[in-house]
Design an enzyme around this catalytic site. Sequence first.
Site, PDB file in Angstrom:
ATOM      1  N   ASP A 148       1.535   2.001   8.815  1.00 20.02           N
ATOM      2  CA  ASP A 148       0.511   3.361   8.561  1.00 20.02           C
ATOM      3  C   ASP A 148      -0.969   3.120   7.202  1.00 20.02           C
ATOM      4  O   ASP A 148      -1.959   3.242   8.097  1.00 20.02           O
ATOM      5  CB  ASP A 148       1.215   4.490   8.185  1.00 20.02           C
ATOM      6  CG  ASP A 148       1.866   4.557   6.683  1.00 20.02           C
ATOM      7  OD1 ASP A 148       1.893   3.902   5.935  1.00 20.02           O
ATOM      8  OD2 ASP A 148       1.993   5.943   6.408  1.00 20.02           O
TER       9      ASP A 148
ATOM     10  N   ASP B 229       3.392  10.652   6.421  1.00 19.99           N
ATOM     11  CA  ASP B 229       3.852  11.887   5.046  1.00 19.99           C
ATOM     12  C   ASP B 229       3.578  13.572   5.812  1.00 19.99           C
ATOM     13  O   ASP B 229       3.877  13.999   6.368  1.00 19.99           O
ATOM     14  CB  ASP B 229       4.631  11.652   4.325  1.00 19.99           C
ATOM     15  CG  ASP B 229       5.782  10.048   4.318  1.00 19.99           C
ATOM     16  OD1 ASP B 229       5.534   9.836   5.323  1.00 19.99           O
ATOM     17  OD2 ASP B 229       6.203   9.789   3.239  1.00 19.99           O
TER      18      ASP B 229
HETATM   19  C1  GLA Z   1       6.056   6.244   2.285  1.00 18.03           C
HETATM   20  C2  GLA Z   1       4.958   6.415   2.527  1.00 18.03           C
HETATM   21  C3  GLA Z   1       4.663   6.284   3.737  1.00 18.03           C
HETATM   22  C4  GLA Z   1       4.891   5.230   4.531  1.00 18.03           C
HETATM   23  C5  GLA Z   1       6.553   4.558   4.660  1.00 18.03           C
HETATM   24  C6  GLA Z   1       6.430   2.945   5.335  1.00 18.03           C
HETATM   25  O1  GLA Z   1       7.354   7.059   2.938  1.00 18.03           O
HETATM   26  O2  GLA Z   1       4.567   7.644   2.240  1.00 18.03           O
HETATM   27  O3  GLA Z   1       2.585   6.347   3.982  1.00 18.03           O
HETATM   28  O4  GLA Z   1       3.899   3.833   4.401  1.00 18.03           O
HETATM   29  O5  GLA Z   1       6.215   4.557   3.102  1.00 18.03           O
HETATM   30  O6  GLA Z   1       6.307   3.684   6.114  1.00 18.03           O
END
Ligand code: GLA
Length: 400
Positions: A28, A163
């Site tokens: 992301d 997320d």
């Molecule tokens: C955490 C971060 C997300 C993403 C994941 C890995 O959850 O908050 O933004 O980078 O790790 O995919």
Amino acid sequence: MFAKTFGRAPRWIASAPGRVNLIGEHTDYNDGFVLPMAIEHRTAIAGDVSGTQNVTLHSATNGETASFSIGRDMRRGEPSWANYVKGVVAGFSRLGASLEGFHAVIDSDVPLGSGLSSSAALEVAAATLMEAIIGSTIDPTEKARLCQQAEHEFAGVPCGIMDQFISAMGRKDHLLLIDCRSQTGELVPFKDPTLQVLIINTNVRHSLADGEYARRRAQCESAARTLKVRALRDATLDQLEAARTGLDPLIHRRARHVISENLRTTEAARCLRDGCWERLGELMYASHASLRDDYEVSCEELDQVVELARNIGARGGVLGCRMTGGGFGGCAVALVKADQAKTISGQISEGYLDKTRRRADIFVSRPGAGAAVTAGGTHSRSSTWRKPVSSSGKASPPAS
Ligand code: GLA
């Protein structure tokens, strides 16, 4: 709990879900693709305005109470869990919304620090309560960005958008293929009753604030600079191989994970639509191997779970399995045949205990809904916040 703490009934209850990411890990913040779903576990905030500029929060999970005043100089502080709400309040304040203080009780059944986005669930639930307080909604993408910024500034984790985006915009019975550059999502139906998503918590707590996450992000940015692309999303595996001699071997591996994971994620979305379960399973295992070997964000316990799942195999009802979320502990996700889910859970928990002397928590979740005001939400979802709202624009209390 609100009535017990504050002596009256709450005016609003807002809630937001945790998430599990089926595939597309550490892509992301490279402008890439992710394929998460909201889970049925949620964080809820019951609240009412306080009549002052003070905010008082009570956590039903740990029994602590935190207070702060709304103002220009809001900063990170203690207790740390309150920072997520503080960051969101600061974000609304920055938007120019005329805010007033509030009382709130927070409760959650999203496992904490397990890679299921308990922090995003809290931020997005807080933002949803703030919308109820100001009497207007903000655009959901903007809301996700505001919560992401709260995480950056008030929790010290330079996370991507996944997320907060899925917590704000998840949809029942769907996964969301998110293009993290355009910040748009495409719903991918997941309704097949013969399949189930199994979430296996290794009970190894992870912390993304300890620097490893930020280090990965910096390594990706350095790879993009060497490859002369805006972000790793724009690089191909051929380009990466051509640049191999100019790249530090470690940076090369990091970039290889991100570039190949983007390919796997878009292919996985196609597999889901076409019902190609076998291929989808292969992509999940390949994603895990890449996170373990190239990106180095797995851990022994997660590897054990994936190995146990692979040994049960398609015959035993496991289609695919991988670590999910930021890594360094937390959860694995498996796609399984619904009628074998119970047996598989038993086999994994037994094998896991045997290999690691730890207990795993295993549960299934259908794709759940995104954030919502579940009580007292009287403002119209179509009224989108654009300019500071006057006190007359506030949401009215529920009828009873
Ligand atoms: C955490 C971060 C997300 C993403 C994941 C890995 O959850 O908050 O933004 O980078 O790790 O995919």
